[in-house]
Scaffold this active site. Structure first.
Site, PDB file in Angstrom:
ATOM      1  CG  ASN A 212      -2.134   0.883   1.071  1.00  0.00           C
ATOM      2  OD1 ASN A 212      -2.292   1.579   0.078  1.00  0.00           O
ATOM      3  ND2 ASN A 212      -3.007   0.866   2.062  1.00  0.00           N
TER       4      ASN A 212
ATOM      5  NE  ARG B 260     -10.350  -1.685  13.359  1.00  0.00           N
ATOM      6  CZ  ARG B 260      -9.521  -1.095  12.470  1.00  0.00           C
ATOM      7  NH1 ARG B 260      -8.294  -1.558  12.328  1.00  0.00           N
ATOM      8  NH2 ARG B 260      -9.925  -0.088  11.743  1.00  0.00           N
TER       9      ARG B 260
ATOM     10  CE1 TYR C 276      -5.775   2.987  10.741  1.00  0.00           C
ATOM     11  CE2 TYR C 276      -6.611   2.166  12.829  1.00  0.00           C
ATOM     12  CZ  TYR C 276      -6.186   1.937  11.536  1.00  0.00           C
ATOM     13  OH  TYR C 276      -6.199   0.672  11.042  1.00  0.00           O
TER      14      TYR C 276
ATOM     15  CG  ASP D 148      -5.376  -0.856  14.711  1.00  0.00           C
ATOM     16  OD1 ASP D 148      -4.334  -0.774  15.387  1.00  0.00           O
ATOM     17  OD2 ASP D 148      -5.376  -0.872  13.468  1.00  0.00           O
TER      18      ASP D 148
ATOM     19  CG  HIS E 246      -2.840   2.315  12.922  1.00  0.00           C
ATOM     20  ND1 HIS E 246      -2.252   3.171  12.015  1.00  0.00           N
ATOM     21  CD2 HIS E 246      -3.152   1.206  12.211  1.00  0.00           C
ATOM     22  CE1 HIS E 246      -2.224   2.612  10.822  1.00  0.00           C
ATOM     23  NE2 HIS E 246      -2.757   1.415  10.912  1.00  0.00           N
TER      24      HIS E 246
ATOM     25  CD  GLU F  43      -4.579  -4.286  14.571  1.00  0.00           C
ATOM     26  OE1 GLU F  43      -4.036  -4.037  13.474  1.00  0.00           O
ATOM     27  OE2 GLU F  43      -5.801  -4.493  14.696  1.00  0.00           O
TER      28      GLU F  43
ATOM     29  CD  GLU G 281      -1.612  -3.321  10.497  1.00  0.00           C
ATOM     30  OE1 GLU G 281      -1.607  -2.202   9.941  1.00  0.00           O
ATOM     31  OE2 GLU G 281      -2.629  -3.859  10.941  1.00  0.00           O
TER      32      GLU G 281
ATOM     33  NE  ARG H 290      -3.246  -6.927  13.449  1.00  0.00           N
ATOM     34  CZ  ARG H 290      -4.127  -7.056  12.457  1.00  0.00           C
ATOM     35  NH1 ARG H 290      -4.927  -8.110  12.404  1.00  0.00           N
ATOM     36  NH2 ARG H 290      -4.193  -6.134  11.511  1.00  0.00           N
TER      37      ARG H 290
ATOM     38  CG  HIS I 164      -2.998  -6.508   7.698  1.00  0.00           C
ATOM     39  ND1 HIS I 164      -3.693  -5.461   8.246  1.00  0.00           N
ATOM     40  CD2 HIS I 164      -2.654  -6.118   6.443  1.00  0.00           C
ATOM     41  CE1 HIS I 164      -3.778  -4.480   7.370  1.00  0.00           C
ATOM     42  NE2 HIS I 164      -3.158  -4.851   6.259  1.00  0.00           N
TER      43      HIS I 164
ATOM     44  CD  GLU J  51      -7.729  -6.110   9.466  1.00  0.00           C
ATOM     45  OE1 GLU J  51      -8.086  -4.927   9.530  1.00  0.00           O
ATOM     46  OE2 GLU J  51      -6.517  -6.453   9.415  1.00  0.00           O
TER      47      GLU J  51
ATOM     48  CD1 TRP K 234      -2.272   8.411   9.956  1.00  0.00           C
ATOM     49  CD2 TRP K 234      -1.957   6.359   9.131  1.00  0.00           C
ATOM     50  NE1 TRP K 234      -3.470   8.003   9.423  1.00  0.00           N
ATOM     51  CE2 TRP K 234      -3.307   6.723   8.909  1.00  0.00           C
ATOM     52  CE3 TRP K 234      -1.550   5.099   8.708  1.00  0.00           C
ATOM     53  CZ2 TRP K 234      -4.227   5.892   8.284  1.00  0.00           C
ATOM     54  CZ3 TRP K 234      -2.443   4.263   8.069  1.00  0.00           C
ATOM     55  CH2 TRP K 234      -3.776   4.658   7.860  1.00  0.00           C
TER      56      TRP K 234
END
Length: 403
Positions: free
Chosen positions: A38, A148, A160, A211, A213, A237, A263, A284, A313, A340, A403
Site C-alpha cells: 500500500n 473491531r 484513525y 486498533d 495503530h 492491536e 501487520e 498479525r 492482517h 481480519e 500514523w
C-alpha cells in the site's frame, strides 16, 4: 516437471491499487500471487519485473521451498517490505499452481482443515460512540462473532479507523499524503468509554477488538490496557511501535489485556523476541508482506510453541488473492485465533473472482483446486493505476508522529 515458462505483473485499481503476479508453467497451468504494498505498489512491480521474474524462467514450479530460499538468500540484501512482498507473490502463485496440478485446495496440501471455518472480525466505526455501536450492531445482525471498534475523538479530525464510507474503508485517499492531527491525551479517555458503552449495548457474547495503530508510548499503552480490562477486549492491536520490542515488557507488567502486533512485520526475525518472551498474544503478520504461505506457516509454528495465536492482517490493502491464501493457512494451522476481514468492493470482486465465502461469522476458502481465486485481466485493464498514499500524522504542535 512443470517448468516456469512465463510470469508477469498486473496492476489494477478497482477503487484502490493492487499488484498481482501471474506465473505460467509448461503444463499450461497458471498461478496468482498478491504483490500489493500500500502506497509503494510500483516499487514491488519493478522489483518483480526487473529482478525476480528473469530468475524464475525455467525453474521447476514444484520446488517452492527451494525457490523461496533462492529469492531470499540470493538477494543478499535480505528482508524489507519490497523484497518480502515480492517473494510472497511468487510463493502464493507457486502454491496455487501446485494445488491445481494436484487437484486439491491448498489447505489440503498443508495438512487439511483443523476447523470447520475461519472466524473473522469486521470493522465498526463512527464519528461518535453511538454511531460506532450502531455499526457494530449491524455486524452482529449479519452473523459476525467479532468486531473491531473505532470511534472519533472529540476535538480531533481525521481519527484513525473512522471512515466516510462505513461499508468500505480505504485510508489511502490522496495523490499526496493527507496530514492528520493526533493527541494521545484526548484519545486515551475515549476508548474505555467506547468499550463500556459497547458492552452495555452489545453484551458479552461478542468479541470486541480495538486498533491503537502504533500511536502510544509504552506507558500510555499500559494505561489503556489496564483501563480496558473490565470490558474484556479480545485484544488491543499495535499498542506501540514494535521496533523496540522490549517496550512490550513494560506493557505486560501492567495489564492482562491481550496484545496483538505484526501487520507491518516482514519476517520471523521481526517477531522472534516478542513470541519467545511471550510478550504478545496474537501475531498479525500477513501472508503478503511476510514472505507468503511458506514463511507465514514458519511464523505460526514458532508462535504455537509459546501459546501465541494468529490474527493475520486482512484489510482491503490486500487483494482477494491474499485473503484466499491467508484463509488456507488459517484453516490448516493449530494455533489460529482470528482473521481480519474487510469486504472488497463489487468492482474488486469482479476483477478477482474467488471461491471463499462468508457464513455465520466465518470464512471458508472453498474446495476449488489451488487458492480458489483468479484475476480477470480484461476487467483489470479497465481500472488503470492511480497513485494514492496513506495519510501521515502530526501532534498538535506539528511534530511528526506515527500514523
Amino acid at each position: 516437471m512443470p517448468k516456469i515458462t512465463a510470469a508477469k505483473t498486473i496492476v489494477t485499481c478497482p477503487g484502490r491499487n493492487f499488484v498481482t503476479l501471474k506465473i505460467e508453467t509448461s503444463d499450461g497451468v497458471t498461478g496468482v500471487g498478491d504483490a500489493t504494498l500500500n502506497g509503494r505498489e510500483l516499487s514491488v512491480k519493478s522489483y518483480l519485473d526487473d529482478h525476480v521474474i528473469p530468475c524464475l524462467i525455467g525453474r521447476d514450479a514444484h520446488r517452492i521451498e527451494d525457490i523461496w530460499q533462492y529469492l531470499y538468500k540470493g538477494a543478499y540484501w535480505r528482508r524489507g517490505p519490497v523484497t518480502m512482498t515480492s517473494i510472497a507473490a511468487v510463493d502464493m502463485a507457486l502454491w496455487d499452481i501446485k494445488g491445481k496440478l494436484a487437484g486439491l485446495p491448498v489447505y489440503q496440501l498443508l495438512g487439511g482443515a483443523s476447523r470447520s471455518g475461519v472466524m473473522v472480525y469486521g470493522h465498526a466505526n463512527g464519528e461518535t460512540i453511538d454511531d460506532t455501536i450502531t455499526r457494530a450492531g449491524e455486524y452482529l445482525a449479519a452473523g459476525y462473532r467479532a468486531v473491531r471498534l473505532q470511534t472519533g475523538v472529540p476535538g480531533m479530525t481525521g481519527t484513525y479507523g473512522v471512515s466516510k464510507d462505513k461499508f468500505f474503508y480505504e485510508p489511502a485517499d490522496a495523490d499526496l499524503p493527507t496530514e492528520t492531527v493526533w493527541s494521545s491525551e484526548r484519545y486515551l479517555p475515549v476508548v474505555p468509554e467506547l468499550f463500556a458503552a459497547a458492552r452495555e449495548a452489545l453484551g458479552w457474547d461478542i468479541h470486541l477488538l480495538h486498533d491503537v495503530h502504533h500511536r502510544l508510548k509504552p506507558i500510555e499503552a499500559a494505561r489503556l490496557g489496564k483501563d480496558l480490562e473490565p470490558y474484556r477486549p479480545f485484544w488491543i492491536e499495535d499498542p506501540t511501535p514494535a521496533e523496540n520490542q522490549d517496550a512490550f515488557h513494560l506493557i505486560r507488567q501492567h495489564t492482562t489485556t491481550p496484545l496483538a502486533v505484526g501487520e507491518i512485520f516482514n519476517s520471523i526475525w521481526d517477531c522472534k523476541a516478542l513470541i519467545e518472551n511471550q510478550l504478545i498474544d496474537y501475531i498479525r503478520a500477513t501472508v503478503t508482506h511476510a514472505g507468503g504461505i511458506t514463511h507465514l506457516r514458519r511464523i505460526a509454528a514458532l508462535a504455537d510453541l509459546y501459546g501465541v495465536r494468529t490474527g493475520c492482517h486482512g484489510a482491503t490493502d490486500l487483494s482477494p488473492v491474499s485473503m484466499a491464501a491467508a484463509l488456507h493457512v488459517d484453516l490448516s494451522i493449530p494455533n489460529f485465533g482470528v482473521q481480519e476481514y474487510m469486504r472488497h468492493t463489487a468492482e474488486t470482486d469482479a476483477v478477482f473472482p474467488h471461491a471463499y465465502a462468508f457464513a455465520d461469522g466465518q470464512l471458508h476458502p472453498g474446495d476449488a483446486p489451488g487458492l480458489g481465486v483468479d484475476i480477470d485481466e480484461a476487467a483489470a485493464a479497465k481500472f488503470p493505476y492511480r497513485r494514492a498514499y496513506l495519510p501521515v500524522a502530526r501532534l498538535q504542535d506539528g511534530t511528526m508522529h506515527d500514523w
